[in-house]
Design a protein around this motif. Structure first.
Motif, PDB file in Angstrom:
ATOM      1  N   LEU A   1      32.549 -22.228  24.906  1.00 33.88           N
ATOM      2  CA  LEU A   1      31.209 -21.768  25.259  1.00 33.88           C
ATOM      3  C   LEU A   1      31.017 -20.313  24.853  1.00 33.88           C
ATOM      4  O   LEU A   1      31.912 -19.489  25.043  1.00 33.88           O
ATOM      5  CB  LEU A   1      31.001 -21.915  26.767  1.00 33.88           C
ATOM      6  CG  LEU A   1      31.151 -23.338  27.315  1.00 33.88           C
ATOM      7  CD1 LEU A   1      31.102 -23.321  28.842  1.00 33.88           C
ATOM      8  CD2 LEU A   1      30.079 -24.252  26.746  1.00 33.88           C
TER       9      LEU A   1
ATOM     10  N   GLY B   1      22.057 -15.610  35.677  1.00 32.94           N
ATOM     11  CA  GLY B   1      23.143 -14.969  34.941  1.00 32.94           C
ATOM     12  C   GLY B   1      24.485 -15.584  35.281  1.00 32.94           C
ATOM     13  O   GLY B   1      25.435 -15.479  34.513  1.00 32.94           O
TER      14      GLY B   1
ATOM     15  N   MET C   1      24.688 -18.893  35.858  1.00 30.44           N
ATOM     16  CA  MET C   1      24.638 -20.222  35.265  1.00 30.44           C
ATOM     17  C   MET C   1      24.957 -21.343  36.238  1.00 30.44           C
ATOM     18  O   MET C   1      25.895 -22.129  36.025  1.00 30.44           O
ATOM     19  CB  MET C   1      25.556 -20.271  34.039  1.00 30.44           C
ATOM     20  CG  MET C   1      25.215 -19.171  33.053  1.00 30.44           C
ATOM     21  SD  MET C   1      26.407 -19.043  31.726  1.00 30.44           S
ATOM     22  CE  MET C   1      26.351 -17.294  31.370  1.00 30.44           C
ATOM     23  N   ASP C   2      24.138 -21.475  37.272  1.00 27.91           N
ATOM     24  CA  ASP C   2      24.406 -22.508  38.269  1.00 27.91           C
ATOM     25  C   ASP C   2      23.713 -23.835  37.988  1.00 27.91           C
ATOM     26  O   ASP C   2      23.840 -24.765  38.780  1.00 27.91           O
ATOM     27  CB  ASP C   2      24.039 -22.006  39.673  1.00 27.91           C
ATOM     28  CG  ASP C   2      22.554 -21.727  39.821  1.00 27.91           C
ATOM     29  OD1 ASP C   2      22.144 -21.414  40.956  1.00 27.91           O
ATOM     30  OD2 ASP C   2      21.807 -21.798  38.817  1.00 27.91           O
TER      31      ASP C   2
ATOM     32  N   TRP D   1      22.460 -26.345  34.324  1.00 26.53           N
ATOM     33  CA  TRP D   1      22.453 -26.424  32.860  1.00 26.53           C
ATOM     34  C   TRP D   1      21.577 -27.585  32.403  1.00 26.53           C
ATOM     35  O   TRP D   1      21.473 -28.610  33.076  1.00 26.53           O
ATOM     36  CB  TRP D   1      23.870 -26.669  32.338  1.00 26.53           C
ATOM     37  CG  TRP D   1      24.819 -25.545  32.589  1.00 26.53           C
ATOM     38  CD1 TRP D   1      25.252 -25.081  33.805  1.00 26.53           C
ATOM     39  CD2 TRP D   1      25.474 -24.743  31.607  1.00 26.53           C
ATOM     40  NE1 TRP D   1      26.130 -24.046  33.632  1.00 26.53           N
ATOM     41  CE2 TRP D   1      26.286 -23.813  32.290  1.00 26.53           C
ATOM     42  CE3 TRP D   1      25.455 -24.720  30.209  1.00 26.53           C
ATOM     43  CZ2 TRP D   1      27.078 -22.869  31.620  1.00 26.53           C
ATOM     44  CZ3 TRP D   1      26.244 -23.790  29.548  1.00 26.53           C
ATOM     45  CH2 TRP D   1      27.044 -22.875  30.253  1.00 26.53           C
TER      46      TRP D   1
ATOM     47  N   ASN E   1      33.264 -16.867  37.792  1.00 27.54           N
ATOM     48  CA  ASN E   1      32.848 -18.253  37.983  1.00 27.54           C
ATOM     49  C   ASN E   1      33.752 -19.193  37.196  1.00 27.54           C
ATOM     50  O   ASN E   1      34.339 -18.810  36.179  1.00 27.54           O
ATOM     51  CB  ASN E   1      31.407 -18.463  37.497  1.00 27.54           C
ATOM     52  CG  ASN E   1      30.404 -17.624  38.257  1.00 27.54           C
ATOM     53  OD1 ASN E   1      30.683 -17.132  39.355  1.00 27.54           O
ATOM     54  ND2 ASN E   1      29.228 -17.459  37.686  1.00 27.54           N
TER      55      ASN E   1
ATOM     56  N   PHE F   1      33.759 -23.203  35.454  1.00 24.85           N
ATOM     57  CA  PHE F   1      32.928 -24.313  35.003  1.00 24.85           C
ATOM     58  C   PHE F   1      33.822 -25.477  34.572  1.00 24.85           C
ATOM     59  O   PHE F   1      34.927 -25.277  34.073  1.00 24.85           O
ATOM     60  CB  PHE F   1      32.056 -23.895  33.814  1.00 24.85           C
ATOM     61  CG  PHE F   1      31.075 -22.806  34.151  1.00 24.85           C
ATOM     62  CD1 PHE F   1      31.452 -21.478  34.086  1.00 24.85           C
ATOM     63  CD2 PHE F   1      29.785 -23.106  34.545  1.00 24.85           C
ATOM     64  CE1 PHE F   1      30.568 -20.459  34.414  1.00 24.85           C
ATOM     65  CE2 PHE F   1      28.887 -22.108  34.868  1.00 24.85           C
ATOM     66  CZ  PHE F   1      29.279 -20.783  34.807  1.00 24.85           C
TER      67      PHE F   1
ATOM     68  N   ARG G   1      28.821 -25.758  36.870  1.00 25.73           N
ATOM     69  CA  ARG G   1      29.528 -24.722  37.605  1.00 25.73           C
ATOM     70  C   ARG G   1      30.203 -25.343  38.830  1.00 25.73           C
ATOM     71  O   ARG G   1      29.588 -26.103  39.585  1.00 25.73           O
ATOM     72  CB  ARG G   1      28.582 -23.604  38.038  1.00 25.73           C
ATOM     73  CG  ARG G   1      29.331 -22.326  38.447  1.00 25.73           C
ATOM     74  CD  ARG G   1      28.392 -21.207  38.787  1.00 25.73           C
ATOM     75  NE  ARG G   1      27.722 -21.434  40.074  1.00 25.73           N
ATOM     76  CZ  ARG G   1      26.873 -20.572  40.629  1.00 25.73           C
ATOM     77  NH1 ARG G   1      26.577 -19.441  40.000  1.00 25.73           N
ATOM     78  NH2 ARG G   1      26.323 -20.841  41.788  1.00 25.73           N
TER      79      ARG G   1
ATOM     80  N   TYR H   1      36.455 -23.714  32.135  1.00 22.84           N
ATOM     81  CA  TYR H   1      36.227 -22.357  31.632  1.00 22.84           C
ATOM     82  C   TYR H   1      36.039 -21.387  32.798  1.00 22.84           C
ATOM     83  O   TYR H   1      35.311 -21.694  33.754  1.00 22.84           O
ATOM     84  CB  TYR H   1      34.953 -22.286  30.788  1.00 22.84           C
ATOM     85  CG  TYR H   1      34.940 -23.133  29.543  1.00 22.84           C
ATOM     86  CD1 TYR H   1      34.467 -24.441  29.562  1.00 22.84           C
ATOM     87  CD2 TYR H   1      35.387 -22.611  28.327  1.00 22.84           C
ATOM     88  CE1 TYR H   1      34.435 -25.216  28.416  1.00 22.84           C
ATOM     89  CE2 TYR H   1      35.363 -23.381  27.171  1.00 22.84           C
ATOM     90  CZ  TYR H   1      34.888 -24.686  27.228  1.00 22.84           C
ATOM     91  OH  TYR H   1      34.864 -25.453  26.088  1.00 22.84           O
TER      92      TYR H   1
ATOM     93  N   MET I   1      34.416 -17.561  33.592  1.00 21.02           N
ATOM     94  CA  MET I   1      33.388 -16.712  33.017  1.00 21.02           C
ATOM     95  C   MET I   1      33.143 -15.528  33.940  1.00 21.02           C
ATOM     96  O   MET I   1      33.088 -15.706  35.166  1.00 21.02           O
ATOM     97  CB  MET I   1      32.071 -17.469  32.846  1.00 21.02           C
ATOM     98  CG  MET I   1      30.991 -16.655  32.140  1.00 21.02           C
ATOM     99  SD  MET I   1      29.326 -17.081  32.652  1.00 21.02           S
ATOM    100  CE  MET I   1      29.208 -16.314  34.245  1.00 21.02           C
TER     101      MET I   1
ATOM    102  N   ALA J   1      30.645 -12.651  35.316  1.00 17.46           N
ATOM    103  CA  ALA J   1      29.217 -12.357  35.446  1.00 17.46           C
ATOM    104  C   ALA J   1      29.003 -10.976  36.056  1.00 17.46           C
ATOM    105  O   ALA J   1      27.979 -10.701  36.681  1.00 17.46           O
ATOM    106  CB  ALA J   1      28.532 -13.430  36.275  1.00 17.46           C
TER     107      ALA J   1
ATOM    108  N   PHE K   1      33.200 -15.801  28.338  1.00 14.26           N
ATOM    109  CA  PHE K   1      33.942 -16.956  28.816  1.00 14.26           C
ATOM    110  C   PHE K   1      35.402 -16.883  28.367  1.00 14.26           C
ATOM    111  O   PHE K   1      35.715 -16.282  27.320  1.00 14.26           O
ATOM    112  CB  PHE K   1      33.362 -18.251  28.224  1.00 14.26           C
ATOM    113  CG  PHE K   1      32.014 -18.642  28.749  1.00 14.26           C
ATOM    114  CD1 PHE K   1      30.858 -18.204  28.108  1.00 14.26           C
ATOM    115  CD2 PHE K   1      31.894 -19.468  29.852  1.00 14.26           C
ATOM    116  CE1 PHE K   1      29.603 -18.576  28.577  1.00 14.26           C
ATOM    117  CE2 PHE K   1      30.646 -19.849  30.327  1.00 14.26           C
ATOM    118  CZ  PHE K   1      29.504 -19.401  29.680  1.00 14.26           C
TER     119      PHE K   1
END
Lengths: 115, 112
Positions: A45, A100, A102-103, A105, B39, B41, B51, B92, B94, B96, B103
């Motif tokens: 990603l 920001g 990303m909760d 998609w 975070n 994912f 997430r 992944y 990441m 924030a 990532f």
């Protein structure tokens, strides 16, 4: 329930342009940062751009700075990604994400840059 | 830019056994508000990312409690207490806390 639906993907020649759209529903759109993330075939990603809901502040990855433009229309609950001067390496699935952090998609839109 | 480094990149696991993924950042992920913005994912095959964990250790709604996150500063871990078949995919981390968002490379979890 958060719903994000991308559209506008397709095949484009190198040097060409494409505009992606992301329609949001299920939340108060104008209060959220919105983000675009891409994933090249078989790769990880990559964050590419975000636009803050409250301030309109905009951030870009170096890889797209000067070629891509993010924008939003709070009246239409939509965020956009205008992509110009496309290169082979921009070939990817482009995801729209909420926040920001990303909760949420979307399902993604495939962009293929090729002759 | 903050570099996120995951290990291992491939993780074969036996069903019902635990699994652990490490994520290290090149800078502290503690933001000015005192929170740590790391975070995790999950991306199952053929699906969009989802997430699982935010701010190091908070599970998102609907995430099974076999998933847990821990860590602080620059060193973080995602643990699956007992791996199930539906956990196959790429994970992944990441950050924030800083722009640009970055990532990790991803860790592919598969069943032995």
């Amino acid at each position: 329930e958060v719903q994000l639906v991308e559209s506008g993907g397709g095949l484009v020649q190198p040097g060409g342009s494409l505009r992606l759209s992301c329609a949001a529903s299920g939340f108060t759109f104008r209060t959220y940062t919105m983000t675009w993330v891409r994933q090249a075939p078989g790769k990880g990603l990559e964050w590419i751009s975000s636009i803050v809901g409250s301030s309109g502040a905009i951030y870009y990855a170096d890889s797209v700075q000067g070629r891509f433009t993010i924008s939003r229309d709070n009246a239409k609950d939509s965020v956009y990604l205008q992509m110009n001067s496309l290169r082979d390496e921009d070939t990817a699935v482009y995801y729209c994400a909420r926040g920001g952090g990303m909760d949420g998609w979307g399902q993604g839109a495939l962009v293929t840059v090729s002759t | 830019d903050v570099v996120m480094t995951q290990s291992p990149l491939s993780l074969p696991v036996t069903l019902g056994q635990p699994a652990s993924i490490s994520c290290r950042s090149s800078q502290s992920l503690v933001y000015s508000d005192g929170n740590t913005y790391l975070n995790w994912f999950q991306q199952r095959p053929g699906q969009s990312p989802r997430r699982l964990i935010y701010k190091v250790s908070n599970r998102d709604s609907g995430v099974p409690d076999r998933f847990s996150g821990s860590g602080s500063g620059t060193d973080f871990t995602l643990k699956i207490s007992r791996v199930e078949a539906e956990d196959v995919g790429v994970y992944y981390c990441m950050q924030a806390a800083h722009w640009p968002r970055t990532f990790g490379q991803g860790t592919k979890v598969e069943i032995k």
